[in-house]
Motif scaffolding. Structure first.
Motif, mmCIF file in Angstrom:
data_model
loop_
_atom_site.group_PDB
_atom_site.id
_atom_site.type_symbol
_atom_site.label_atom_id
_atom_site.label_comp_id
_atom_site.label_asym_id
_atom_site.label_seq_id
_atom_site.Cartn_x
_atom_site.Cartn_y
_atom_site.Cartn_z
ATOM 1 N N LYS A 111 26.897 -1.189 6.270
ATOM 2 C CA LYS A 111 27.837 -2.322 6.302
ATOM 3 C C LYS A 111 29.247 -1.869 5.939
ATOM 4 C CE LYS A 111 24.971 -6.381 5.714
ATOM 5 N NZ LYS A 111 24.658 -7.592 4.999
ATOM 6 N N PRO B 256 24.431 -4.047 9.633
ATOM 7 C CA PRO B 256 23.347 -4.776 10.287
ATOM 8 C C PRO B 256 22.874 -5.928 9.391
ATOM 9 C CG PRO B 256 22.459 -2.901 9.113
ATOM 10 C CD PRO B 256 23.938 -2.910 8.831
ATOM 11 N N ILE C 37 16.085 -10.697 -3.541
ATOM 12 C CA ILE C 37 15.685 -11.019 -4.916
ATOM 13 C C ILE C 37 14.212 -11.439 -5.011
ATOM 14 C CG2 ILE C 37 16.076 -12.657 -6.821
ATOM 15 C CD1 ILE C 37 18.976 -12.060 -6.610
ATOM 16 N N MET D 231 25.335 -18.421 1.218
ATOM 17 C CA MET D 231 24.106 -17.707 0.853
ATOM 18 C C MET D 231 24.089 -17.497 -0.649
ATOM 19 S SD MET D 231 24.145 -14.820 3.751
ATOM 20 C CE MET D 231 23.105 -13.705 2.871
ATOM 21 N N HIS E 282 14.990 -12.770 1.523
ATOM 22 C CA HIS E 282 16.064 -12.331 0.623
ATOM 23 C C HIS E 282 15.555 -11.218 -0.305
ATOM 24 C CE1 HIS E 282 19.195 -12.536 -2.467
ATOM 25 N NE2 HIS E 282 19.929 -13.213 -1.600
ATOM 26 N N ARG F 72 14.981 -5.733 6.142
ATOM 27 C CA ARG F 72 13.970 -5.934 5.090
ATOM 28 C C ARG F 72 12.686 -6.538 5.663
ATOM 29 N NH1 ARG F 72 17.304 -7.024 1.484
ATOM 30 N NH2 ARG F 72 17.703 -9.099 2.248
ATOM 31 N N ARG G 216 18.680 -15.768 11.304
ATOM 32 C CA ARG G 216 20.016 -15.253 10.977
ATOM 33 C C ARG G 216 21.022 -15.676 12.042
ATOM 34 N NH1 ARG G 216 19.999 -15.301 6.618
ATOM 35 N NH2 ARG G 216 21.631 -13.832 6.138
HETATM 36 C C1 RDZ Z 1 21.229 -9.502 -4.329
HETATM 37 C C2 RDZ Z 1 20.166 -8.758 -3.638
HETATM 38 C C3 RDZ Z 1 19.153 -8.079 -4.426
HETATM 39 C C4 RDZ Z 1 20.110 -8.686 -2.300
HETATM 40 C C5 RDZ Z 1 21.075 -9.284 -1.378
HETATM 41 C C6 RDZ Z 1 20.327 -9.645 -0.152
HETATM 42 C C7 RDZ Z 1 21.248 -10.181 0.895
HETATM 43 C C8 RDZ Z 1 21.934 -11.433 0.645
HETATM 44 C C9 RDZ Z 1 21.399 -9.472 2.027
HETATM 45 C C10 RDZ Z 1 22.271 -9.905 3.145
HETATM 46 O O1 RDZ Z 1 21.476 -10.112 4.244
HETATM 47 P P1 RDZ Z 1 22.114 -10.331 5.655
HETATM 48 O O2 RDZ Z 1 22.868 -9.077 5.970
HETATM 49 O O3 RDZ Z 1 20.961 -10.546 6.569
HETATM 50 O O4 RDZ Z 1 22.988 -11.533 5.568
#
Ligand code: RDZ
Length: 340
Positions: A177, A204, A137, A192, A135, A210, A243
């Protein structure tokens, strides 16, 4: 309502249509000739539905057969090029639709931890732990903390660039996105933590971008023992896999995420901010440009002289990290407005 074919055949047999009459090639392949000629505008004006019918008929013909009809360019007719424009997307369209159908089907089957009742629902907590490990954060907070604690210029430079890379990742993923706007799988439970509004879209996977980017970053900039390097690599793959297992994403979201994260690291390398650039950047944020660090080992006169000379230069002490009474790291910045 008559079918397009019926309409076309009525046009042909009627022989009264200006665009289609007299267009037989003698082999009974009437429509090929007629479709390679530019129909007069009046025909389309008069027969709006026939235009659709003719387009359908053209699309239903194979490219080979139409090539055989003898037309090569559109300079005199305007039609073949138009046909190509219609055929290619339909071919790509069919291929894409098939791929997406396989993607949806496979992703649904693999979403075995999508909820507690799912077939592998018992390992959902573990998958969620892996989710948190990728994630944004924890990564942002962890990197900011390491940046603050880094006691060498090299360490600060690496952490600063990692921090910027994480911000860049959030921005780029957010943009894609919003542009693609692909909904998350229907079997996903949106539980989430800490998401942005764009995270209702799934393409994506931000976790995949990340984890791939960070894995490449860590492997390139940290001296790690071989088992740890393997672990970093596996972690990255596992974040992506989790995921799909959690039902958060389809396969293609994750695969594209891996690719995007891989490319993002290249971008980070291209935009790499050096130690000097970083000082300037941090100085800009603090409202001053010049930052000087004086390390004082012990309370000897040389250390005191350095500090005194900084103060005489008009520099302002910003922080002091003590190792004994006076020894440690003194950091100075230029007083705002004093730098020329
Ligand atoms: C709040 C911050 C700093 C980041 C959000 C990170 C997040 C929840 C990304 C979504 O990831 P997916 O697209 O893989 O679900």
């Amino acid at each position: 309502m008559p079918s397009p074919k019926a309409k076309n055949s009525s046009n042909r047999s009627g022989g009264g249509s200006p665009g289609l009459s007299g267009s037989t090639n003698g082999n009974g392949r009437y429509e090929f000739m007629s479709l390679n000629r530019t129909p007069p505008a009046t025909l389309f004006q008069r027969q709006g539905s026939d235009q659709t019918a003719a387009a359908r008929l053209r699309a239903s013909e194979s490219p080979t057969r139409r090539r055989g009809s003898g037309s090569s360019t559109s300079s005199n007719t305007g039609m073949p090029e138009e046909d190509c424009m219609r055929l290619n997307p339909s071919f790509i369209g069919i291929a894409l639709s098939s791929l997406l159908a396989i993607d949806l089907w496979l992703s649904k089957r693999l979403g075995v931890c999508a909820c507690e009742d799912s077939s592998w629902g018992s390992i959902r907590p573990l998958m969620k732990l892996i989710e948190i490990s990728g994630h944004g954060i924890p990564w942002l907070v962890g990197t900011a903390y390491c940046l603050y604690k880094a006691d060498s210029a090299a360490g600060q430079e690496i952490m600063f660039n990692l921090f910027m890379a994480l911000i860049l990742d959030l921005i780029l993923v957010g943009i894609v996105k919003v542009v693609v706007r692909r909904r998350r799988p229907s079997h996903n439970h949106m539980d989430m933590f800490a998401t942005f509004s764009v995270d209702r879209y799934s393409f994506p996977s931000g976790h995949a971008t990340r984890s791939t980017m960070c894995a490449r970053f860590l492997l390139a900039h940290l001296v790690l023992a071989a088992p740890l390097r393997v672990l970093v690599f596996l972690w990255s793959g596992l974040v992506g896999l989790s995921r799909v297992l959690l039902g958060r994403h389809n396969m293609t979201d994750v695969l594209f995420g891996f690719l995007m994260g891989y490319c993002q690291y290249n971008l980070v390398e291209m935009l790499w901010v050096s130690s000097l650039g970083m000082q300037g950047f941090l100085g800009l944020i603090q409202g001053s440009i010049m930052v000087r660090t004086v390390a004082v080992i012990g309370a000897g006169p040389s250390g005191l002289t350095s500090i005194k000379s900084c103060l005489e230069e008009g520099l302002e002490p910003t922080c002091f990290e003590s190792s004994d009474d006076i020894g440690g790291l003194w950091k100075f910045k230029a007083r705002p407005g004093t730098r020329d």
